[in-house]
Design a protein around this motif. Structure first.
Motif, mmCIF file in Angstrom:
data_model
loop_
_atom_site.group_PDB
_atom_site.id
_atom_site.type_symbol
_atom_site.label_atom_id
_atom_site.label_comp_id
_atom_site.label_asym_id
_atom_site.label_seq_id
_atom_site.Cartn_x
_atom_site.Cartn_y
_atom_site.Cartn_z
ATOM 1 N N GLY A 1 0.837 -1.193 0.000
ATOM 2 C CA GLY A 1 0.000 0.000 0.000
ATOM 3 C C GLY A 1 0.873 1.244 0.000
ATOM 4 N N ASP A 2 0.317 2.346 0.450
ATOM 5 C CA ASP A 2 1.022 3.626 0.398
ATOM 6 C C ASP A 2 2.253 3.619 1.300
ATOM 7 O OD1 ASP A 2 -0.855 4.635 -1.370
ATOM 8 O OD2 ASP A 2 -2.054 5.567 0.211
ATOM 9 N N LYS B 1 -0.145 0.105 5.807
ATOM 10 C CA LYS B 1 -0.609 -1.238 6.169
ATOM 11 C C LYS B 1 0.383 -2.023 7.016
ATOM 12 C CE LYS B 1 -3.086 -2.338 1.877
ATOM 13 N NZ LYS B 1 -3.088 -3.339 0.794
ATOM 14 N N ASN C 1 5.941 3.741 -4.607
ATOM 15 C CA ASN C 1 4.640 3.384 -5.169
ATOM 16 C C ASN C 1 4.471 3.891 -6.595
ATOM 17 O OD1 ASN C 1 3.584 4.090 -1.976
ATOM 18 N ND2 ASN C 1 3.142 2.093 -2.857
ATOM 19 N N SER D 1 4.602 1.163 5.341
ATOM 20 C CA SER D 1 3.438 1.690 4.640
ATOM 21 C C SER D 1 2.318 1.902 5.647
ATOM 22 C CB SER D 1 2.979 0.707 3.561
ATOM 23 O OG SER D 1 2.367 -0.425 4.161
#
Length: 124
Positions: free
Chosen positions: A33-34, A60, A88, A58
């Motif tokens: 993710g980010d 997450k 990303n 991230s």
């Protein structure tokens, strides 16, 4: 220019001068993710294959970045430290993590080519 992959979802771009650039794959950044933070290794530090060379965090999770080959860190991507989202938005180019001077080029033979990496992704 040859690119190899690890089962841990890192890519390794091999250069003719005996160095390699390392980053995380599209699959890795999708899974994370980010990306909000990266901890990059120190220039001059040597790693054995498989050792933790950095961390990517991230929204997450946090994940270790492993040294895909043995060698000495010769450069880190300061732009990534300043803008972790590059992992990303451009994981295979601007989002690279570090460059390593290979101490054992034979270790490259243990990495996956693009076909083998694609096959690995099908099993996940």
């Amino acid at each position: 220019m040859t690119i190899k992959y690890t089962p841990d979802h890192e890519w390794v771009e091999i250069h003719a001068d005996g160095t390699a650039t390392v980053g995380i794959t599209v699959h890795a950044q999708d899974a994370l993710g980010d990306v909000v933070f990266v901890d990059l290794p120190d220039v001059g530090k040597a790693f054995a294959i498989g050792e933790t060379a950095g961390v990517v965090e991230s929204v997450k999770a946090a994940a270790d970045v492993y040294a895909p080959v043995s060698g000495e860190i010769v450069e880190v991507n300061e732009a990534l430290r300043d803008d972790p989202a590059l992992a990303n938005t451009d994981p295979l180019k601007a989002g690279w993590f570090f460059k390593v001077k290979l101490s054992n080029a034979a270790e490259l033979n243990g990495l996956l080519d693009s076909t083998a990496y694609d096959e690995l992704l099908k099993t996940l």
